[in-house]
Write an enzyme that holds these catalytic residues in place. Structure first.
Site, PDB file in Angstrom:
ATOM      1  N   GLU A 175       4.085  29.956  -2.118  1.00  0.00           N
ATOM      2  CA  GLU A 175       5.398  30.529  -1.816  1.00  0.00           C
ATOM      3  C   GLU A 175       6.148  29.688  -0.786  1.00  0.00           C
ATOM      4  O   GLU A 175       7.367  29.520  -0.871  1.00  0.00           O
ATOM      5  CB  GLU A 175       5.250  31.969  -1.313  1.00  0.00           C
ATOM      6  CG  GLU A 175       6.596  32.679  -1.130  1.00  0.00           C
ATOM      7  CD  GLU A 175       6.453  34.155  -0.812  1.00  0.00           C
ATOM      8  OE1 GLU A 175       7.473  34.767  -0.439  1.00  0.00           O
ATOM      9  OE2 GLU A 175       5.344  34.697  -0.938  1.00  0.00           O
ATOM     10  N   GLY A 222       6.263   6.266   1.241  1.00  0.00           N
ATOM     11  CA  GLY A 222       6.914   5.330   0.344  1.00  0.00           C
ATOM     12  C   GLY A 222       7.139   5.924  -1.036  1.00  0.00           C
ATOM     13  O   GLY A 222       8.125   5.608  -1.710  1.00  0.00           O
ATOM     14  N   GLY A 276       0.796  -1.211   0.000  1.00  0.00           N
ATOM     15  CA  GLY A 276       0.000   0.000   0.000  1.00  0.00           C
ATOM     16  C   GLY A 276       0.827   1.258   0.000  1.00  0.00           C
ATOM     17  O   GLY A 276       1.256   1.745  -1.044  1.00  0.00           O
ATOM     18  N   VAL A 277       1.113   1.809   1.203  1.00  0.00           N
ATOM     19  CA  VAL A 277       1.820   3.088   1.318  1.00  0.00           C
ATOM     20  C   VAL A 277       3.334   2.898   1.288  1.00  0.00           C
ATOM     21  O   VAL A 277       4.035   3.462   0.456  1.00  0.00           O
ATOM     22  CB  VAL A 277       1.388   3.829   2.601  1.00  0.00           C
ATOM     23  CG1 VAL A 277       2.185   5.110   2.769  1.00  0.00           C
ATOM     24  CG2 VAL A 277      -0.110   4.145   2.557  1.00  0.00           C
ATOM     25  N   ASP A 310       6.237   9.893  15.765  1.00  0.00           N
ATOM     26  CA  ASP A 310       5.551   9.794  14.482  1.00  0.00           C
ATOM     27  C   ASP A 310       4.106  10.281  14.588  1.00  0.00           C
ATOM     28  O   ASP A 310       3.661  11.084  13.751  1.00  0.00           O
ATOM     29  CB  ASP A 310       5.569   8.340  14.001  1.00  0.00           C
ATOM     30  CG  ASP A 310       5.026   8.197  12.593  1.00  0.00           C
ATOM     31  OD1 ASP A 310       5.758   8.555  11.652  1.00  0.00           O
ATOM     32  OD2 ASP A 310       3.887   7.735  12.425  1.00  0.00           O
ATOM     33  N   SER A 334      13.837  39.256   2.236  1.00  0.00           N
ATOM     34  CA  SER A 334      14.006  40.692   2.437  1.00  0.00           C
ATOM     35  C   SER A 334      14.135  41.013   3.920  1.00  0.00           C
ATOM     36  O   SER A 334      13.682  40.254   4.787  1.00  0.00           O
ATOM     37  CB  SER A 334      12.804  41.441   1.860  1.00  0.00           C
ATOM     38  OG  SER A 334      11.641  41.208   2.659  1.00  0.00           O
ATOM     39  N   HIS A 362       6.806   1.091  11.560  1.00  0.00           N
ATOM     40  CA  HIS A 362       6.054   1.920  12.497  1.00  0.00           C
ATOM     41  C   HIS A 362       5.919   1.104  13.779  1.00  0.00           C
ATOM     42  O   HIS A 362       5.607  -0.083  13.728  1.00  0.00           O
ATOM     43  CB  HIS A 362       4.682   2.246  11.907  1.00  0.00           C
ATOM     44  CG  HIS A 362       3.879   3.244  12.678  1.00  0.00           C
ATOM     45  ND1 HIS A 362       4.453   4.236  13.464  1.00  0.00           N
ATOM     46  CD2 HIS A 362       2.538   3.419  12.796  1.00  0.00           C
ATOM     47  CE1 HIS A 362       3.503   4.967  14.005  1.00  0.00           C
ATOM     48  NE2 HIS A 362       2.329   4.486  13.616  1.00  0.00           N
ATOM     49  N   ASP A 374      -1.895   0.054  10.146  1.00  0.00           N
ATOM     50  CA  ASP A 374      -1.990  -0.373  11.545  1.00  0.00           C
ATOM     51  C   ASP A 374      -3.245  -1.211  11.783  1.00  0.00           C
ATOM     52  O   ASP A 374      -3.202  -2.240  12.469  1.00  0.00           O
ATOM     53  CB  ASP A 374      -1.991   0.848  12.469  1.00  0.00           C
ATOM     54  CG  ASP A 374      -0.663   1.599  12.428  1.00  0.00           C
ATOM     55  OD1 ASP A 374       0.385   0.950  12.270  1.00  0.00           O
ATOM     56  OD2 ASP A 374      -0.680   2.839  12.537  1.00  0.00           O
TER      57      ASP A 374
END
Length: 347
Positions: free
Chosen positions: A248, A153, A39-40, A208, A270, A124, A100
């Protein structure tokens, strides 16, 4: 292992210079790394390990979108892509990279395959740290280790392909074989870490969860919304409000911070910006300090973990999550952001 000075505090870190990829390959040459979950974190870690010459297989539910994604990424069913059970049986190191909530659900399936001498790897510390709540209690005759990239990932993979690295923490919860440390460091180098810093499972999950809810995601979104809304209420256009609030920051200032630090970013703005930032930073710090103290306490007492377990385990969790994300996505600020991003000059 090198000992480096971080603002007056000495820390143990591992760099690629002292622990080169060749050493990692030698340590892992007889291992089969079974990555459970795609997955991630799974794709980035798996593909980086594969590209670095480590023997990797994937364990994933068949007939799922992530199974199909794994096939598109070059994993071959029956050769390098298997069911969760078969991958866990074949693996000597099992990287448990499900969410999890999914780790809790799949644990009874995985546990029988955690036989003597294997290593169980996390990115994790949630499942083990809150084991009374999750039920994830590893057998005593295996190594239990952690390497946690400090980013998604997707970022891990992109930086790897660019020849860079994403810093990671590492920890050892249980050393049953006497090889836990060399295993986790080798894996940390193999997944493409810039450098590795030492922690423990508890500190990893506390930092985390605080970071995700704080400056990395929750706090920054809240600050974005507050400033954008004030500008809009005072007659500024969506384009102006978004550019001054988000564009920005992300396109100009944060890259300067990443390059050489906040002081260097200040020095390249600046004098009017410097004066205003220095005058207001303490007011913002003092205003949010109680919120961060409350947040950390919520993490430390397990309240955040329990809320994650309760909400993420609900059958309709993804439907509810998508509704919340859609509200965020459809807000004027992020619709303005979509237009602003489309107007960036193409390379």
């Amino acid at each position: 292992m090198a000992q480096l000075n971080f603002g007056g505090t000495l820390e143990n870190v591992v760099t690629r210079d002292e622990f080169p990829l060749e050493k990692a390959r030698e340590i892992l040459k007889d291992e089969t790394v079974a990555i459970i979950g795609y997955g991630v974190q799974g794709p980035g870690q798996a593909m980086n390990l594969r590209d670095n010459g480590i023997n990797v297989i994937i364990g994933q539910r068949k007939d799922s979108s992530t199974w199909d994604k794994a096939v598109r990424d070059g994993w071959v069913p029956g050769e390098t892509l298997f069911s969760i059970e078969e991958a866990a049986q074949r693996g000597t190191i099992i990287q448990y990279l499900l969410s999890d909530a999914a780790q809790i659900a799949v644990w009874p399936v995985l546990k029988p395959y955690l036989t003597t001498g294997k290593a169980l790897y996390f990115s994790h510390g949630f499942g083990v740290t809150y084991k009374e709540r999750t039920g994830i209690i590893p057998p005593t005759d295996i190594d239990v280790i952690l390497a946690a990239p400090k980013g998604s990932g997707t970022s891990l993979r992109r930086l790897f392909l660019a020849g860079k690295g994403l810093n990671s923490s590492y920890a050892i919860f249980q050393d049953a074989t006497g090889r836990a440390k060399e295993r986790v460091i080798a894996l940390g180098i193999g997944i493409g870490s810039g450098y590795l810093f030492e922690t423990d499972f508890r500190k990893e999950v506390f930092s985390d969860l605080t970071g995700e809810r704080g400056t990395l995601m929750g706090a920054i979104q809240g600050i974005f919304e507050a400033q954008y809304n004030v500008l809009r209420k005072n007659g500024h256009s969506p384009s102006e409000a978004f550019n001054e609030t988000v564009e920005e920051l992300t396109e100009s200032l944060m890259p300067l911070v990443a390059e050489n630090g906040m002081d260097w970013m200040y020095a390249n703005c600046s004098t009017t910006a410097q004066r205003g930032a220095l005058d207001w930073k303490n007011k913002f710090r003092d205003a949010v300090a109680p919120v961060f103290a409350d947040l950390y306490n919520s993490v430390a007492t397990g309240n955040e973990a329990q809320r994650s377990i309760d909400t993420n385990s609900q059958p309709d969790y993804r439907v509810k999550l998508e509704a919340e994300l859609k509200e965020l996505r459809d807000s004027e600020m992020w619709q303005a952001g979509k237009v602003v991003r489309s107007l960036r000059p193409k390379a």
